[in-house]
Motif scaffolding. Structure first.
Motif, PDB file in Angstrom:
ATOM      1  N   LEU A 230      -5.399  -6.367  13.321  1.00 54.19           N
ATOM      2  CA  LEU A 230      -5.844  -5.766  12.056  1.00 54.19           C
ATOM      3  C   LEU A 230      -6.951  -4.719  12.187  1.00 54.19           C
ATOM      4  O   LEU A 230      -6.787  -3.581  11.739  1.00 54.19           O
ATOM      5  CB  LEU A 230      -6.303  -6.878  11.091  1.00 54.19           C
ATOM      6  CG  LEU A 230      -6.897  -6.361   9.774  1.00 54.19           C
ATOM      7  CD1 LEU A 230      -5.842  -5.680   8.921  1.00 54.19           C
ATOM      8  CD2 LEU A 230      -7.575  -7.486   8.993  1.00 54.19           C
TER       9      LEU A 230
ATOM     10  N   HIS B  35       0.847  -1.192   0.000  1.00 53.13           N
ATOM     11  CA  HIS B  35       0.000   0.000   0.000  1.00 53.13           C
ATOM     12  C   HIS B  35       0.884   1.244   0.000  1.00 53.13           C
ATOM     13  O   HIS B  35       1.473   1.588   1.035  1.00 53.13           O
ATOM     14  CB  HIS B  35      -0.869   0.023   1.262  1.00 53.13           C
ATOM     15  CG  HIS B  35      -1.768  -1.170   1.424  1.00 53.13           C
ATOM     16  ND1 HIS B  35      -3.117  -1.136   1.166  1.00 53.13           N
ATOM     17  CD2 HIS B  35      -1.508  -2.445   1.825  1.00 53.13           C
ATOM     18  CE1 HIS B  35      -3.656  -2.318   1.404  1.00 53.13           C
ATOM     19  NE2 HIS B  35      -2.695  -3.143   1.810  1.00 53.13           N
TER      20      HIS B  35
ATOM     21  N   GLU C  42      -7.265 -12.783   6.700  1.00 54.36           N
ATOM     22  CA  GLU C  42      -5.997 -12.363   7.310  1.00 54.36           C
ATOM     23  C   GLU C  42      -6.033 -12.545   8.828  1.00 54.36           C
ATOM     24  O   GLU C  42      -5.017 -12.886   9.439  1.00 54.36           O
ATOM     25  CB  GLU C  42      -5.776 -10.887   6.937  1.00 54.36           C
ATOM     26  CG  GLU C  42      -4.623 -10.188   7.639  1.00 54.36           C
ATOM     27  CD  GLU C  42      -4.457  -8.754   7.153  1.00 54.36           C
ATOM     28  OE1 GLU C  42      -5.307  -8.286   6.357  1.00 54.36           O
ATOM     29  OE2 GLU C  42      -3.485  -8.106   7.563  1.00 54.36           O
TER      30      GLU C  42
ATOM     31  N   HIS D  90      -2.729 -12.366   2.004  1.00 50.93           N
ATOM     32  CA  HIS D  90      -2.676 -13.001   3.337  1.00 50.93           C
ATOM     33  C   HIS D  90      -3.109 -14.466   3.367  1.00 50.93           C
ATOM     34  O   HIS D  90      -2.281 -15.334   3.594  1.00 50.93           O
ATOM     35  CB  HIS D  90      -3.421 -12.176   4.394  1.00 50.93           C
ATOM     36  CG  HIS D  90      -2.953 -10.761   4.432  1.00 50.93           C
ATOM     37  ND1 HIS D  90      -1.675 -10.439   4.793  1.00 50.93           N
ATOM     38  CD2 HIS D  90      -3.557  -9.596   4.091  1.00 50.93           C
ATOM     39  CE1 HIS D  90      -1.512  -9.119   4.704  1.00 50.93           C
ATOM     40  NE2 HIS D  90      -2.629  -8.590   4.271  1.00 50.93           N
TER      41      HIS D  90
ATOM     42  N   ASP E 185       3.492  -5.874   1.909  1.00 49.32           N
ATOM     43  CA  ASP E 185       2.329  -5.289   2.583  1.00 49.32           C
ATOM     44  C   ASP E 185       2.678  -4.058   3.402  1.00 49.32           C
ATOM     45  O   ASP E 185       2.225  -3.908   4.536  1.00 49.32           O
ATOM     46  CB  ASP E 185       1.585  -6.329   3.445  1.00 49.32           C
ATOM     47  CG  ASP E 185       0.211  -5.822   3.895  1.00 49.32           C
ATOM     48  OD1 ASP E 185      -0.360  -4.971   3.191  1.00 49.32           O
ATOM     49  OD2 ASP E 185      -0.267  -6.263   4.947  1.00 49.32           O
TER      50      ASP E 185
ATOM     51  N   ARG F 196     -11.321  -2.933  -1.245  1.00 51.67           N
ATOM     52  CA  ARG F 196     -10.368  -3.059  -0.122  1.00 51.67           C
ATOM     53  C   ARG F 196     -10.442  -4.443   0.525  1.00 51.67           C
ATOM     54  O   ARG F 196      -9.438  -5.150   0.585  1.00 51.67           O
ATOM     55  CB  ARG F 196     -10.646  -1.988   0.921  1.00 51.67           C
ATOM     56  CG  ARG F 196      -9.736  -2.154   2.099  1.00 51.67           C
ATOM     57  CD  ARG F 196      -9.703  -1.029   3.067  1.00 51.67           C
ATOM     58  NE  ARG F 196      -8.313  -0.931   3.484  1.00 51.67           N
ATOM     59  CZ  ARG F 196      -7.555   0.122   3.349  1.00 51.67           C
ATOM     60  NH1 ARG F 196      -8.028   1.234   2.857  1.00 51.67           N
ATOM     61  NH2 ARG F 196      -6.286   0.076   3.712  1.00 51.67           N
TER      62      ARG F 196
ATOM     63  N   GLN G  82       0.427   3.983   2.756  1.00 53.08           N
ATOM     64  CA  GLN G  82       0.774   3.602   4.128  1.00 53.08           C
ATOM     65  C   GLN G  82       2.274   3.743   4.396  1.00 53.08           C
ATOM     66  O   GLN G  82       2.751   3.453   5.496  1.00 53.08           O
ATOM     67  CB  GLN G  82       0.297   2.177   4.419  1.00 53.08           C
ATOM     68  CG  GLN G  82      -1.227   2.035   4.374  1.00 53.08           C
ATOM     69  CD  GLN G  82      -1.696   0.592   4.547  1.00 53.08           C
ATOM     70  OE1 GLN G  82      -0.986  -0.246   5.081  1.00 53.08           O
ATOM     71  NE2 GLN G  82      -2.908   0.299   4.077  1.00 53.08           N
TER      72      GLN G  82
ATOM     73  N   HIS H 199      -8.091  -8.416  -0.124  1.00 55.06           N
ATOM     74  CA  HIS H 199      -7.558  -9.123   1.051  1.00 55.06           C
ATOM     75  C   HIS H 199      -8.490 -10.287   1.393  1.00 55.06           C
ATOM     76  O   HIS H 199      -9.706 -10.171   1.235  1.00 55.06           O
ATOM     77  CB  HIS H 199      -7.505  -8.194   2.253  1.00 55.06           C
ATOM     78  CG  HIS H 199      -6.563  -7.030   2.102  1.00 55.06           C
ATOM     79  ND1 HIS H 199      -6.939  -5.835   1.552  1.00 55.06           N
ATOM     80  CD2 HIS H 199      -5.253  -6.890   2.440  1.00 55.06           C
ATOM     81  CE1 HIS H 199      -5.908  -4.994   1.567  1.00 55.06           C
ATOM     82  NE2 HIS H 199      -4.865  -5.607   2.102  1.00 55.06           N
TER      83      HIS H 199
END
Ligand code: GUN
Ligand code: FE
Length: 424
Positions: free
Chosen positions: A83, A68, A225, A262, A313, A195, A71, A222
């Protein structure tokens, strides 16, 4: 025609069964594609540009299939949380800032430079919900020469107010971005990026699946995860058989090329569906450690022939360097085997090198290997400072670089046969 020959100690993995090693040989390419590897250079290649890297290793460029960009400022922060609280308190507030294109430019320039520095020559990247800053990220990547898929993130529920989209607008802006970028660059392409299930309404997922099919665009998201996340998805979709089936129902699970990040807590049925649909799993070991998510049983995915690649990640993971991710992936697999399940044999250097190059690279096409016809994406590695006290095999040198090396050992980077200059 661009004609290029690189000379050095050439290493790559056409399969997970063996390293191909050619000491002191010539890697020949034309127009950015590999022609062959030769111990002696034939007369017919004499007029090709020759770059002499004798004594250095030539390896495929690293492929990061999950990170990302927005981030980037959060690396190394917030890891005492799991998370869902981490997303709410660290990640969403940071991503909301990318409405400001000036802020986006500051971060995204540094981000692209860091990919370059660490030898990531191909990457599959999340932006934010903001169309303009995502376009800026794509333009900076185009300028850098790095190969990438970039997604404008879609999320229309269960987020903070200033990071929540209107469903219609989310779909419209995604379509506009696809139209503007699908043919803009041969190296940087759009990818559809819901997302994850909890932040996407059914209407949004349905619309995104339709766009993927209509424009033949790949998909990333995702999956499984964190155990609280999996439980939440089952509450949001009480009728769904499992988490994966929600994506599958909306044509977001392998109907077009798809990456799911993940994949730690999947059922066997979900893994079988990934194998059947050719859905890639992105193994993001640092992130899974930092957020106490768990250890992905990578061996199970490999045994079932699910395609697998590695992901930094950022910023669930703190390290953008794929060699660092490789070493941790090997270590994690050893602990999984020892502590949890003796059937899950640890990953070897060979296997993880494959995942970091051709494994993830195959998502892009013929990327991550030096077989004939492959893209000429490579790194030149000078390992002479890594504490060498006896003659080492090339394989031993490679292992040492993965564990001990860093960006200072990367002398040059090539993508599609072009030398990448340091991004501004
Ligand atoms: N699941 C949904 N969004 C995210 C994210 O930004 N990072 C990670 N690690 N998992 C997610
Ligand atoms: Fe992620």
């Amino acid at each position: 025609m661009r004609k290029l020959v690189l000379k050095g100690d050439i290493v790559f993995t056409p399969s997970m069964d063996e390293f191909k090693i050619y000491k002191d040989s010539y890697l020949v390419s034309e127009n950015g594609k590999i022609v062959g590897i030769f111990e002696k250079l034939d007369e017919k290649y004499k007029d090709y540009t020759l770059k002499d890297y004798t004594g250095k290793m030539i390896i495929p460029g690293f492929v990061d299939i999950h990170l990302h960009a927005p981030q980037f400022p959060n690396r190394g922060m917030g890891y005492d949380k799991e998370l869902l609280p981490w997303l709410q308190s660290y990640t969403f507030p940071e991503e909301a800032k990318y409405k400001d294109i000036k802020y986006a430019e500051r971060v995204y320039r540094d981000f692209v430079k860091e990919l370059w520095k660490n030898g990531t020559t191909s990457a599959v990247i999340y932006g934010t919900i903001h169309k303009e800053s995502t376009k800026l990220l794509m333009d900076l990547l185009i300028e850098s020469g790095i190969r990438a898929y970039v997604g404008k993130v879609n999320m229309d529920r269960n987020s903070i107010p200033n990071l929540t989209e209107d469903t219609e607008r989310s779909l419209r802006e995604t379509e506009e971005l696809i139209l503007e970028y699908k043919d803009k660059s041969p190296l940087v392409k759009p990818i559809i990026t819901p997302r994850f299930v909890p932040t996407c309404s059914d209407a949004l997922l349905e619309g995104l699946g339709k766009l993927a099919l209509k424009y033949d665009v790949p998909v990333q998201s995702h999956l499984s995860e964190n155990t609280d996340e999996v439980k939440w998805v089952s509450e949001l979709h009480p009728d769904a058989k499992n988490y994966a089936s929600v994506y599958d129902k909306f044509n977001l699970f392998g109907q077009r090329r798809t990456i799911m990040a993940h994949c730690i807590h999947n059922t066997d049925e979900e893994i079988d569906l990934m194998a059947k649909n050719g859905v890639y799993a992105a193994h993001c070991v640092h992130s899974n450690f930092n957020l106490s998510s768990g250890i992905m049983p990578v061996r199970k995915f490999l045994d079932k022939k699910v395609p697998v690649g590695l992901g930094s990640d950022i910023s669930g993971g703190h390290e953008i360097s794929i060699p660092k991710v490789m070493a941790a992936s090997i270590q994690a697999s050893k602990m999984k085997w020892l502590e949890t399940d003796k059937k899950l044999k640890p990953l070897t250097l060979l296997e993880v090198f494959y995942l970091a190059t051709k494994g993830g690279g195959s998502f892009f096409g013929k990327v991550g290997s030096f077989e004939k016809g492959y893209e000429m994406d490579c790194l030149i590695i000078d390992d002479s400072n890594l504490g060498i006290y006896r003659e080492l095999t090339v394989e031993e040198r490679l292992e040492k670089f993965i564990y001990l090396g860093d960006d200072r050992n990367i002398v040059d980077r090539y993508v599609a046969g072009k030398l990448l200059k340091e991004p501004r």
